[in-house]
Write an enzyme that holds these catalytic residues in place. Structure first.
Site, PDB file in Angstrom:
ATOM      1  CE  LYS A  14       0.274  59.228  23.577  1.00 51.46           C
ATOM      2  NZ  LYS A  14      -0.965  59.035  23.555  1.00 51.46           N
ATOM      3  NE  ARG A  89      -2.195  61.725  28.830  1.00 52.97           N
ATOM      4  CZ  ARG A  89      -1.325  60.330  28.487  1.00 52.97           C
ATOM      5  NH1 ARG A  89       0.056  60.368  28.768  1.00 52.97           N
ATOM      6  NH2 ARG A  89      -2.076  59.136  27.918  1.00 52.97           N
ATOM      7  NE  ARG A 128      -1.430  49.427  24.221  1.00 52.34           N
ATOM      8  CZ  ARG A 128      -1.290  50.810  24.318  1.00 52.34           C
ATOM      9  NH1 ARG A 128      -1.204  51.165  23.938  1.00 52.34           N
ATOM     10  NH2 ARG A 128      -2.455  51.428  25.574  1.00 52.34           N
ATOM     11  NE  ARG A 161      -0.701  50.437  28.312  1.00 54.66           N
ATOM     12  CZ  ARG A 161      -0.699  51.609  27.699  1.00 54.66           C
ATOM     13  NH1 ARG A 161       0.318  52.636  26.632  1.00 54.66           N
ATOM     14  NH2 ARG A 161      -0.917  53.191  28.472  1.00 54.66           N
ATOM     15  NE  ARG A 172      -6.021  54.221  28.782  1.00 58.32           N
ATOM     16  CZ  ARG A 172      -5.480  53.270  27.490  1.00 58.32           C
ATOM     17  NH1 ARG A 172      -5.998  52.059  27.640  1.00 58.32           N
ATOM     18  NH2 ARG A 172      -4.271  53.880  27.145  1.00 58.32           N
TER      19      ARG A 172
HETATM   20  P1  AP5 Z   1       0.562  52.653  20.687  1.00 60.47           P
HETATM   21  O1  AP5 Z   1       1.554  53.557  19.460  1.00 60.47           O
HETATM   22  O2  AP5 Z   1       0.832  51.806  21.677  1.00 60.47           O
HETATM   23  O3  AP5 Z   1      -0.542  54.332  21.473  1.00 60.47           O
HETATM   24  P2  AP5 Z   1       0.018  55.330  22.123  1.00 60.47           P
HETATM   25  O4  AP5 Z   1      -0.311  56.715  21.566  1.00 60.47           O
HETATM   26  O5  AP5 Z   1       0.877  55.245  23.089  1.00 60.47           O
HETATM   27  O6  AP5 Z   1      -0.902  54.256  23.235  1.00 60.47           O
HETATM   28  P3  AP5 Z   1      -1.348  54.858  25.038  1.00 60.47           P
HETATM   29  O7  AP5 Z   1      -2.169  53.372  25.517  1.00 60.47           O
HETATM   30  O8  AP5 Z   1       0.591  54.619  25.328  1.00 60.47           O
HETATM   31  O9  AP5 Z   1      -1.337  55.982  25.199  1.00 60.47           O
HETATM   32  P4  AP5 Z   1      -1.666  56.282  26.754  1.00 60.47           P
HETATM   33  O10 AP5 Z   1      -1.727  58.243  25.733  1.00 60.47           O
HETATM   34  O11 AP5 Z   1      -2.736  55.909  26.932  1.00 60.47           O
HETATM   35  O12 AP5 Z   1      -1.440  55.646  27.063  1.00 60.47           O
HETATM   36  P5  AP5 Z   1       0.609  55.717  28.155  1.00 60.47           P
HETATM   37  O13 AP5 Z   1       1.529  54.154  28.305  1.00 60.47           O
HETATM   38  O14 AP5 Z   1       0.490  57.114  27.614  1.00 60.47           O
HETATM   39  O15 AP5 Z   1      -0.576  52.196  19.813  1.00 60.47           O
HETATM   40  C1  AP5 Z   1      -1.956  51.747  19.564  1.00 60.47           C
HETATM   41  C2  AP5 Z   1      -1.999  50.439  18.453  1.00 60.47           C
HETATM   42  O16 AP5 Z   1      -2.343  50.997  18.200  1.00 60.47           O
HETATM   43  C3  AP5 Z   1      -0.755  49.596  19.235  1.00 60.47           C
HETATM   44  O17 AP5 Z   1      -1.634  48.574  19.276  1.00 60.47           O
HETATM   45  C4  AP5 Z   1       0.200  49.775  17.892  1.00 60.47           C
HETATM   46  O18 AP5 Z   1       0.413  48.582  16.897  1.00 60.47           O
HETATM   47  C5  AP5 Z   1      -1.445  50.104  17.120  1.00 60.47           C
HETATM   48  N1  AP5 Z   1      -1.039  50.990  15.892  1.00 60.47           N
HETATM   49  C6  AP5 Z   1      -0.020  52.160  16.319  1.00 60.47           C
HETATM   50  N2  AP5 Z   1      -0.502  52.690  15.138  1.00 60.47           N
HETATM   51  C7  AP5 Z   1      -1.487  52.499  13.985  1.00 60.47           C
HETATM   52  C8  AP5 Z   1      -1.662  52.827  12.938  1.00 60.47           C
HETATM   53  N3  AP5 Z   1      -1.159  53.705  11.924  1.00 60.47           N
HETATM   54  N4  AP5 Z   1      -2.192  52.325  12.251  1.00 60.47           N
HETATM   55  C9  AP5 Z   1      -3.069  51.271  12.865  1.00 60.47           C
HETATM   56  N5  AP5 Z   1      -2.562  50.423  14.254  1.00 60.47           N
HETATM   57  C10 AP5 Z   1      -1.371  50.974  14.518  1.00 60.47           C
HETATM   58  O19 AP5 Z   1      -0.176  56.272  30.072  1.00 60.47           O
HETATM   59  C11 AP5 Z   1      -1.192  55.724  30.617  1.00 60.47           C
HETATM   60  C12 AP5 Z   1      -1.503  56.516  31.924  1.00 60.47           C
HETATM   61  O20 AP5 Z   1      -0.853  56.894  32.657  1.00 60.47           O
HETATM   62  C13 AP5 Z   1      -2.738  57.418  31.419  1.00 60.47           C
HETATM   63  O21 AP5 Z   1      -3.678  56.665  31.322  1.00 60.47           O
HETATM   64  C14 AP5 Z   1      -2.420  57.905  33.151  1.00 60.47           C
HETATM   65  O22 AP5 Z   1      -2.948  57.949  33.947  1.00 60.47           O
HETATM   66  C15 AP5 Z   1      -0.943  57.892  33.469  1.00 60.47           C
HETATM   67  N6  AP5 Z   1       0.146  58.776  32.981  1.00 60.47           N
HETATM   68  C16 AP5 Z   1       0.494  59.077  31.552  1.00 60.47           C
HETATM   69  N7  AP5 Z   1       0.822  60.316  31.200  1.00 60.47           N
HETATM   70  C17 AP5 Z   1       0.553  61.192  31.673  1.00 60.47           C
HETATM   71  C18 AP5 Z   1       0.823  62.293  32.330  1.00 60.47           C
HETATM   72  N8  AP5 Z   1       1.963  63.283  32.107  1.00 60.47           N
HETATM   73  N9  AP5 Z   1      -0.033  62.746  33.080  1.00 60.47           N
HETATM   74  C19 AP5 Z   1      -1.383  62.617  33.937  1.00 60.47           C
HETATM   75  N10 AP5 Z   1      -1.446  61.212  33.262  1.00 60.47           N
HETATM   76  C20 AP5 Z   1      -0.531  59.896  33.023  1.00 60.47           C
END
Ligand code: AP5
Length: 221
Positions: A14, A89, A128, A161, A172
């Site tokens: 994402k 989410r 990552r 991270r 997660r």
């Molecule tokens: P990346 O682009 O970083 O993936 P991502 O989907 O953004 O992963 P996140 O870990 O950031 O998502 P998340 O939803 O767990 O975390 P968030 O910060 O939102 O890509 C991942 C890796 O893969 C990278 O190394 C990249 O280079 C590689 N990659 C990408 N595309 C690729 C491809 N096509 N092929 C190969 N490799 C690839 O949330 C963190 C925490 O915050 C949550 O756990 C929760 O506790 C809280 N939180 C956030 N939002 C909410 C909400 N709305 N409600 C409640 N809690 C929330």
């Protein structure tokens, strides 16, 4: 106001794709995870509360999350729209977003679902690296930096991270995939869901997403 929602499991890409969409669409990328990490780094009460949930791999409660997102959407740079990464989410967050947008006479343009099988996600997250200054995203094999340990874009050191440790990754994935399925269903029923295959290389996923939002990929004139 153009609102695009990016849906996908942790590690589905994402954040990687939101950066591309932000550049091509000219509307800001808003990630609730980034907002929580910034608040935690500043030591605000919201940040401290969120950090405890994030460390356990759990979702932050809806009330806090919705308030944080609404506050961000009120800033002037989001007046023309936003790409929402990691929000909504839960079904309650999706309903709150609909109500917020209704008050602004706006609605969701597209909900883009980046589909990646769960067996690929742990490897994506554990490999990552992000830059310390702006969170630019790399992967040790799929998208390595030109110089190991250094961000190509701003030269800052790359770090891992806190929640990308294996035990938190497993938590997660175990705790969040059910809620994701509900949100995907919510948008499917409303006819705005578009799914793309997130297993392909990063630039191919970008091209598929840009096609869905009616933007030609870079270099296509
Ligand atoms: P990346 O682009 O970083 O993936 P991502 O989907 O953004 O992963 P996140 O870990 O950031 O998502 P998340 O939803 O767990 O975390 P968030 O910060 O939102 O890509 C991942 C890796 O893969 C990278 O190394 C990249 O280079 C590689 N990659 C990408 N595309 C690729 C491809 N096509 N092929 C190969 N490799 C690839 O949330 C963190 C925490 O915050 C949550 O756990 C929760 O506790 C809280 N939180 C956030 N939002 C909410 C909400 N709305 N409600 C409640 N809690 C929330």
């Amino acid at each position: 106001m153009r609102i695009i929602v990016l849906l996908g499991a942790p590690g589905s890409g994402k954040g990687t794709q939101a950066a591309v969409l932000e550049e091509r669409l000219g509307i800001p990328h808003i990630a609730t995870g980034d907002l929580f990490r910034a608040a935690a780094a500043e030591g605000t009460p919201v940040g401290e509360q969120a950090a405890a949930f994030m460390a356990r791999g759990e979702l932050v409660p809806d009330g806090v999350t919705i308030a944080v997102l609404e506050e961000r959407l009120n800033r002037p740079d989001a007046a023309r729209g936003a790409i929402l990464d990691g929000f909504p989410r839960t079904r309650a967050q999706a309903q709150a977003l609909d109500q917020t947008l209704e008050r602004r006479a706006a609605r969701i343009d597209r909900a883009l679902y980046i589909e990646v099988p769960s067996e690929d996600l742990a490897e994506r997250l554990s490999g990552r690296w992000i830059c310390q200054v702006a969170g630019h995203v790399y992967h040790q094999t799929a998208h390595p930096p030109k110089v190991p340990g250094i961000c190509d874009i701003d030269g800052s050191p790359l770090i891992q991270r806190e929640d990308d440790r294996m035990e938190t990754i497993q938590a997660r994935l175990a705790r969040q995939l059910g809620a994701l399925a509900e949100v995907v269903d919510y948008y499917r029923q409303r006819g705005v869901l578009r799914a793309v295959d997130g297993r392909r290389p990063i630039d191919e996923v970008s091209a598929a997403l840009l096609a869905v939002v009616d933007v030609a990929p870079a270099g296509d004139g």
